[in-house]
Scaffold this motif. Structure first.
Motif, PDB file in Angstrom:
ATOM      1  N   PHE A  39      -2.203  -2.814   1.679  1.00 53.57           N
ATOM      2  CA  PHE A  39      -2.529  -4.166   1.216  1.00 53.57           C
ATOM      3  C   PHE A  39      -3.670  -4.747   2.047  1.00 53.57           C
ATOM      4  O   PHE A  39      -4.011  -4.204   3.105  1.00 53.57           O
ATOM      5  CB  PHE A  39      -1.297  -5.080   1.299  1.00 53.57           C
ATOM      6  CG  PHE A  39      -0.813  -5.318   2.705  1.00 53.57           C
ATOM      7  CD1 PHE A  39      -1.241  -6.416   3.434  1.00 53.57           C
ATOM      8  CD2 PHE A  39       0.066  -4.433   3.313  1.00 53.57           C
ATOM      9  CE1 PHE A  39      -0.804  -6.629   4.737  1.00 53.57           C
ATOM     10  CE2 PHE A  39       0.519  -4.639   4.614  1.00 53.57           C
ATOM     11  CZ  PHE A  39       0.082  -5.735   5.320  1.00 53.57           C
ATOM     12  N   GLY A  53      -1.557  -6.333  -2.662  1.00 51.33           N
ATOM     13  CA  GLY A  53      -1.738  -4.891  -2.798  1.00 51.33           C
ATOM     14  C   GLY A  53      -3.104  -4.597  -3.401  1.00 51.33           C
ATOM     15  O   GLY A  53      -3.655  -5.424  -4.137  1.00 51.33           O
ATOM     16  N   ILE A  66      -7.919  -6.873  -6.665  1.00 50.22           N
ATOM     17  CA  ILE A  66      -6.566  -7.378  -6.399  1.00 50.22           C
ATOM     18  C   ILE A  66      -6.113  -8.134  -7.653  1.00 50.22           C
ATOM     19  O   ILE A  66      -6.939  -8.675  -8.396  1.00 50.22           O
ATOM     20  CB  ILE A  66      -6.499  -8.299  -5.152  1.00 50.22           C
ATOM     21  CG1 ILE A  66      -7.499  -9.454  -5.270  1.00 50.22           C
ATOM     22  CG2 ILE A  66      -6.722  -7.505  -3.877  1.00 50.22           C
ATOM     23  CD1 ILE A  66      -7.221 -10.576  -4.283  1.00 50.22           C
ATOM     24  N   PRO A 119      -0.045  -2.239  -6.703  1.00 48.78           N
ATOM     25  CA  PRO A 119      -0.134  -1.045  -5.858  1.00 48.78           C
ATOM     26  C   PRO A 119       0.141   0.241  -6.632  1.00 48.78           C
ATOM     27  O   PRO A 119      -0.352   1.311  -6.276  1.00 48.78           O
ATOM     28  CB  PRO A 119       0.952  -1.281  -4.788  1.00 48.78           C
ATOM     29  CG  PRO A 119       1.850  -2.325  -5.341  1.00 48.78           C
ATOM     30  CD  PRO A 119       1.056  -3.128  -6.313  1.00 48.78           C
ATOM     31  N   GLU A 229       7.989  -6.814  -0.302  1.00 51.20           N
ATOM     32  CA  GLU A 229       7.143  -8.001  -0.100  1.00 51.20           C
ATOM     33  C   GLU A 229       7.861  -8.988   0.807  1.00 51.20           C
ATOM     34  O   GLU A 229       9.025  -9.299   0.589  1.00 51.20           O
ATOM     35  CB  GLU A 229       6.818  -8.646  -1.445  1.00 51.20           C
ATOM     36  CG  GLU A 229       5.895  -7.802  -2.276  1.00 51.20           C
ATOM     37  CD  GLU A 229       5.286  -8.549  -3.446  1.00 51.20           C
ATOM     38  OE1 GLU A 229       5.529  -9.757  -3.580  1.00 51.20           O
ATOM     39  OE2 GLU A 229       4.560  -7.898  -4.213  1.00 51.20           O
TER      40      GLU A 229
END
Ligand SMILES: Cc1cc2nc3c(=O)[nH]c(=O)nc-3n(C[C@H](O)[C@H](O)[C@H](O)COP(=O)(O)OP(=O)(O)OC[C@H]3O[C@@H](n4cnc5c(N)ncnc54)[C@H](O)[C@@H]3O)c2cc1C
Ligand code: FES
Length: 266
Positions: A39, A53, A66, A119, A229
């Motif tokens: 990230f 991410g 992003i 991600p 997260e």
């Protein structure tokens, strides 16, 4: 001595609206090298910094993307108010990323929901570039409504190389695909549990449900990887803001082996 907190100023070269409250930001960033799952800390002057991410291919050398859901908080609201060519700050890439060497030679199930796709998008791009190194590859992606499915153009491209199974929560007039949660489509997949790995990335309740489905498939906890997260500040293991037990999400994660973490999701 190198200042680990010093950000780089970068230009936002493109902004795309992906859904009602999600936007993709393309950032001019040259020669950046990262592992899918890592990230960056993005700062908007006067509003603060937040982790996101990296959603673009690790082979792309001129920019990173992003994908940001506007939570109504300081940073995500400020990002959503940006215009093309505005400047923001970037620190990183940070964190560990997915264990790509361990994934090689295996079947792979990537389960995600809502805004958990960024991600995974980068991981999918990596797999497609190295397709012959992987067995059967599935992306299971659940969204609330058809309009909430993010990265639709990319998904069309990915479907040529991997199996993508989409589902939405409830029946919808514009949708003739699967209806139900990601857990309901898991029966569609064909993997050899002895050589399969799984990744999970998404809202807490989805993670709980998936855990009950991946285990019976015979995929052991050692082979399940979760992207976590947590609220962050320093991003480099100094402030303890992101601690889960004895681990820091920013430096030990954000990708954890399922048997490394306690399963209490936010
Ligand atoms: C490693 C990592 C990767 C992430 N990747 C993405 C991504 O690709 N796209 C994306 O949209 N978001 C991502 N997030 C979540 C994102 O960082 C938060 O939504 C953001 O920090 C909110 O900032 P804010 O100032 O707008 O809101 P705040 O005012 O800080 O908070 C608004 C709401 O968001 C929640 N929140 C704040 N920070 C986090 C956080 N770090 N994790 C979970 N919930 C949070 C708060 O509890 C609150 O409910 C990621 C978080 C981490 C830790
Ligand atoms: S964000 Fe400071 S220790 Fe992880």
């Amino acid at each position: 001595m190198k200042n680990i907190y010093l950000p780089k100023q970068v230009k936002v070269s493109e902004i795309k609206e992906l859904s009602e409250n999600v936007k993709l930001f393309r950032l001019d960033k040259k020669r950046v090298s990262f592992v899918p799952g890592q990230f960056v800390l993005i700062g908007v002057w006067g509003y603060g910094e937040s982790p996101f991410g990296i959603a673009s291919s690790p082979y792309e050398k001129s920019h990173i993307d992003i994908v940001v859901r506007n939570t109504g908080g300081n940073v995500t609201s400020a990002l959503h108010n940006l215009k093309k060519n505005d400047e923001i700050s970037v620190r990183g890439p940070y964190g560990n990323g997915f264990p790509l060497d361990f994934f090689e030679g295996k079947d792979l199930v990537m389960a995600t929901g809502g805004c958990g796709i960024p991600p995974i998008a980068s991981l999918v791009e990596y797999i497609i570039k190295n397709r012959n190194k992987f067995g059967n590859v599935y992306l299971l992606y659940g969204a609330r409504t058809p309009e909430d499915i993010l990265m639709k153009n990319e998904i069309k491209k990915w479907e040529k190389n991997i199996s993508v199974i989409l589902t939405i929560d409830k029946p919808h007039p514009n949708w003739d695909g699967h209806v139900g949660f990601v857990t309901d489509i898991i029966s569609e997949i064909d993997v050899n549990p002895k050589r399969a790995v799984a990744t999970m990335c998404g809202p807490g309740p989805m993670m709980n449900a998936l855990e009950k489905v991946l285990r019976p498939l015979g995929i052991s906890d050692r082979r399940i990887f979760v992207s976590m997260e947590r609220k962050m500040q320093c991003g480099v293991g100094k402030c303890q803001h992101c601690a889960i037990g004895s681990k820091y999400v920013c430096t030990d994660g954000p990708v954890f082996n399922f048997d490394e973490i306690d399963k209490t999701w936010d």
